[in-house]
Motif scaffolding. Structure first.
Motif, PDB file in Angstrom:
ATOM      1  N   VAL A 102      -2.251  -1.964  -3.883  1.00 54.53           N
ATOM      2  CA  VAL A 102      -3.550  -1.297  -3.776  1.00 54.53           C
ATOM      3  C   VAL A 102      -3.327   0.184  -3.503  1.00 54.53           C
ATOM      4  N   LEU A 103      -3.896   1.025  -4.333  1.00 48.86           N
ATOM      5  CA  LEU A 103      -3.925   2.464  -4.035  1.00 48.86           C
ATOM      6  C   LEU A 103      -5.270   2.720  -3.368  1.00 48.86           C
ATOM      7  N   ALA A 104      -5.202   2.971  -2.069  1.00 52.85           N
ATOM      8  CA  ALA A 104      -6.428   2.982  -1.273  1.00 52.85           C
ATOM      9  C   ALA A 104      -7.380   4.107  -1.658  1.00 52.85           C
ATOM     10  N   ASP A 105      -6.862   5.133  -2.347  1.00 57.51           N
ATOM     11  CA  ASP A 105      -7.786   6.213  -2.723  1.00 57.51           C
ATOM     12  C   ASP A 105      -8.668   5.823  -3.901  1.00 57.51           C
ATOM     13  N   ASP A 106      -8.371   4.717  -4.565  1.00 55.95           N
ATOM     14  CA  ASP A 106      -9.329   4.131  -5.497  1.00 55.95           C
ATOM     15  C   ASP A 106     -10.138   3.108  -4.700  1.00 55.95           C
ATOM     16  N   PRO A 140      -3.613  11.823   7.027  1.00 54.40           N
ATOM     17  CA  PRO A 140      -3.421  11.134   5.749  1.00 54.40           C
ATOM     18  C   PRO A 140      -4.715  11.053   4.947  1.00 54.40           C
ATOM     19  N   LYS A 141      -4.592  11.234   3.634  1.00 53.22           N
ATOM     20  CA  LYS A 141      -5.761  11.086   2.758  1.00 53.22           C
ATOM     21  C   LYS A 141      -6.403   9.710   2.949  1.00 53.22           C
ATOM     22  N   GLU A 142      -5.562   8.712   3.171  1.00 50.42           N
ATOM     23  CA  GLU A 142      -6.056   7.327   3.268  1.00 50.42           C
ATOM     24  C   GLU A 142      -6.887   7.091   4.524  1.00 50.42           C
ATOM     25  N   MET A 143      -6.827   8.027   5.484  1.00 50.90           N
ATOM     26  CA  MET A 143      -7.645   7.882   6.696  1.00 50.90           C
ATOM     27  C   MET A 143      -8.980   8.610   6.577  1.00 50.90           C
ATOM     28  N   PHE A 175       0.849  -1.199   0.000  1.00 47.08           N
ATOM     29  CA  PHE A 175       0.000   0.000   0.000  1.00 47.08           C
ATOM     30  C   PHE A 175       0.883   1.248   0.000  1.00 47.08           C
ATOM     31  N   PRO A 176       1.070   1.891  -1.153  1.00 48.26           N
ATOM     32  CA  PRO A 176       1.806   3.153  -1.130  1.00 48.26           C
ATOM     33  C   PRO A 176       0.893   4.246  -0.572  1.00 48.26           C
ATOM     34  N   VAL A 177       1.250   4.788   0.555  1.00 44.42           N
ATOM     35  CA  VAL A 177       0.380   5.790   1.200  1.00 44.42           C
ATOM     36  C   VAL A 177       1.166   7.039   1.602  1.00 44.42           C
ATOM     37  N   ALA A 178       2.227   7.306   0.850  1.00 45.35           N
ATOM     38  CA  ALA A 178       3.104   8.414   1.251  1.00 45.35           C
ATOM     39  C   ALA A 178       2.746   9.745   0.601  1.00 45.35           C
ATOM     40  N   GLY A 179       1.816   9.723  -0.364  1.00 44.42           N
ATOM     41  CA  GLY A 179       1.521  10.945  -1.131  1.00 44.42           C
ATOM     42  C   GLY A 179       0.969  12.068  -0.256  1.00 44.42           C
ATOM     43  N   TYR A 180       1.005  13.275  -0.787  1.00 49.11           N
ATOM     44  CA  TYR A 180       0.588  14.451  -0.005  1.00 49.11           C
ATOM     45  C   TYR A 180      -0.925  14.666   0.007  1.00 49.11           C
ATOM     46  N   GLY A 181      -1.648  14.092  -0.947  1.00 49.84           N
ATOM     47  CA  GLY A 181      -3.096  14.283  -0.988  1.00 49.84           C
ATOM     48  C   GLY A 181      -3.491  15.733  -1.138  1.00 49.84           C
ATOM     49  N   THR A 182      -2.805  16.445  -2.030  1.00 47.56           N
ATOM     50  CA  THR A 182      -3.011  17.899  -2.119  1.00 47.56           C
ATOM     51  C   THR A 182      -4.420  18.268  -2.568  1.00 47.56           C
ATOM     52  N   ARG A 183      -5.072  17.351  -3.294  1.00 51.79           N
ATOM     53  CA  ARG A 183      -6.423  17.698  -3.760  1.00 51.79           C
ATOM     54  C   ARG A 183      -7.420  17.762  -2.612  1.00 51.79           C
ATOM     55  N   PHE A 184      -7.018  17.272  -1.456  1.00 53.31           N
ATOM     56  CA  PHE A 184      -7.930  17.296  -0.310  1.00 53.31           C
ATOM     57  C   PHE A 184      -7.519  18.278   0.772  1.00 53.31           C
ATOM     58  N   ARG A 193       9.357   3.678   5.198  1.00 57.65           N
ATOM     59  CA  ARG A 193       9.050   5.086   4.879  1.00 57.65           C
ATOM     60  C   ARG A 193       9.725   5.542   3.604  1.00 57.65           C
ATOM     61  N   GLN A 194       8.956   6.271   2.802  1.00 61.46           N
ATOM     62  CA  GLN A 194       9.506   6.924   1.621  1.00 61.46           C
ATOM     63  C   GLN A 194       9.910   8.330   2.061  1.00 61.46           C
ATOM     64  N   ASN A 195      11.186   8.633   2.013  1.00 58.73           N
ATOM     65  CA  ASN A 195      11.642   9.925   2.534  1.00 58.73           C
ATOM     66  C   ASN A 195      11.341  11.086   1.597  1.00 58.73           C
ATOM     67  N   ASN A 196      11.492  10.821   0.298  1.00 54.66           N
ATOM     68  CA  ASN A 196      11.167  11.837  -0.697  1.00 54.66           C
ATOM     69  C   ASN A 196      10.048  11.303  -1.571  1.00 54.66           C
ATOM     70  N   MET A 197       8.986  12.090  -1.728  1.00 55.35           N
ATOM     71  CA  MET A 197       7.843  11.599  -2.501  1.00 55.35           C
ATOM     72  C   MET A 197       8.149  11.766  -3.992  1.00 55.35           C
ATOM     73  N   LEU A 198       8.809  10.760  -4.543  1.00 58.04           N
ATOM     74  CA  LEU A 198       9.254  10.844  -5.937  1.00 58.04           C
ATOM     75  C   LEU A 198       8.372  10.015  -6.867  1.00 58.04           C
ATOM     76  N   GLY A 199       7.123   9.849  -6.491  1.00 59.37           N
ATOM     77  CA  GLY A 199       6.190   9.186  -7.398  1.00 59.37           C
ATOM     78  C   GLY A 199       5.879   7.753  -7.009  1.00 59.37           C
ATOM     79  N   LEU A 200       4.856   7.226  -7.674  1.00 56.78           N
ATOM     80  CA  LEU A 200       4.362   5.884  -7.340  1.00 56.78           C
ATOM     81  C   LEU A 200       5.414   4.809  -7.605  1.00 56.78           C
ATOM     82  N   HIS A 255       8.639   5.071  -7.484  1.00 55.71           N
ATOM     83  CA  HIS A 255       9.631   5.180  -6.413  1.00 55.71           C
ATOM     84  C   HIS A 255       9.070   4.624  -5.106  1.00 55.71           C
ATOM     85  N   ALA A 256       7.787   4.885  -4.839  1.00 56.46           N
ATOM     86  CA  ALA A 256       7.160   4.356  -3.608  1.00 56.46           C
ATOM     87  C   ALA A 256       7.183   2.829  -3.630  1.00 56.46           C
ATOM     88  N   ILE A 257       6.877   2.252  -4.782  1.00 58.24           N
ATOM     89  CA  ILE A 257       6.857   0.781  -4.887  1.00 58.24           C
ATOM     90  C   ILE A 257       8.268   0.226  -4.690  1.00 58.24           C
TER      91      ILE A 257
END
Ligand code: UTP
Length: 277
Positions: free
Chosen positions: A127-131, A24-27, A7-16, A101-108, A110-112
């Motif tokens: 699984v991308l939980a936001d889908d 976290p967006k995932e919560m 579960f990559p869940v490190a993104g910033y969720g800026t749209r929210f 932990r992904q230290n730098n959010m360099l994309g999906l 990179h997260a994987i």
């Protein structure tokens, strides 16, 4: 056998924002359950009982959610409210959770890749939980459908859905040769194309099964747009050298990373899941 799900869940969720400023967006809850719990339940119902989170700064509440809260357990023990914790207790007792932990959010992509030490040399689900994907007409969950296909074909698989032409620029879009109804062998993939450049309207959504050679392919992938490492580029390399399948899944999917999709999912789940319990 596929046993692990990332579960990559490190993104910033800026749209929210501002909701996701310190949460976290995932919560975010769809009715009374956080998005990420729906995703974990889907993985577990597909037999993937080893769940790995690629987290980042500000995401601790995800780990807390999948752990025992002794104070809360003590408070509600023996009361009618215990029923509310049944689902999450089941997961806590039956799933092995691990975190990196992904230290730098360099994309999906990179997260994987960040999850590699916890996945190792075996095929795994992503699984991308936001889908949010919900079953319809008694079908299996999307990940369970994909695991069945993997057991047959033994290669990477992406879940796809037809999207309107003016939305192709939000997704990875595939071109493919149709094998059987709803199953394609991928021949090309383009990340977020302009509608006029899109090879089809078949969009990759947030469910993948990946074979472990994907890690080297990600390492070999130069950063693309915005300096991010796209999983699409690594998958295209896999498709060229071997085989990647695209599967039009059964069920319904909501893009809960967008406000519209989130509200739609909330209304749907309230009417079709929550009220029917
Ligand atoms: P998104 O681009 O949809 O999520 O990435 P985001 O970046 O959090 O959202 P916006 O666009 O700013 O609103 C898809 C998934 O990949 C994860 C995200 O957490 C999300 O689940 N992701 C993305 C990472 O884990 N790390 C990254 O560097 C990027």
């Amino acid at each position: 056998m596929i046993r692990k799900c990332l579960f990559p869940v490190a993104g910033y969720g800026t749209r929210f924002l501002p909701a996701t400023k310190s949460m976290p967006k995932e919560m975010l809850p769809i009715v009374n359950k956080p998005l990420v719990q729906y995703g974990v339940e889907e993985a577990v119902s597909a037999g993937l009982n080893n769940v790995t989170f690629v987290t980042g700064r500000g995401k601790r509440s995800i780990a807390d959610h999948f752990d025992i809260s002794y104070e809360l357990e003590h408070q509600i023990s023996g009361t009618g409210k215990e029923q509310y914790l049944e689902g999450i207790r089941y997961l806590i007792n039956n799933v092995n959770f691990s975190y990196t932990r992904q230290n730098n959010m360099l994309g999906l992509g990179h997260a994987i890749l960040t999850g590699e030490p916890l996945i190792g040399d075996e095929a795994f689900g992503v699984v991308l939980a936001d889908d949010l994907c919900v079953e319809e007409d008694g079908s299996d969950g999307v990940m369970a459908q994909m695991v069945k296909l993997y057991n047959q074909f033994r290669c990477s698989i992406v879940a796809i859905e037809e999207v309107p032409a003016d939305e192709v620029n939000k997704y990875g879009i595939i071109a493919g040769e149709s094998m059987v109804d709803g199953l394609y062998r991928v021949t090309d993939m383009v990340e977020k194309p302009n509608p006029e450049d899109a090879p089809s309207n078949l969009a990759i959504i947030g469910r993948y099964i990946l074979t472990p050679d994907i890690f080297q392919k990600i390492r070999d992938t130069p950063p693309g747009r915005n300096g991010e490492v796209q999983i699409t580029d690594a998958l295209l390399q896999q498709a060229k050298e071997g085989c990647v399948l695209a599967y039009k899944f059964k069920g319904r999917r909501f893009d809960c990373g967008s406000i519209d999709g989130f509200v739609e999912a909330t209304n749907y789940c309230y009417e079709n899941i929550y009220k029917k319990k």
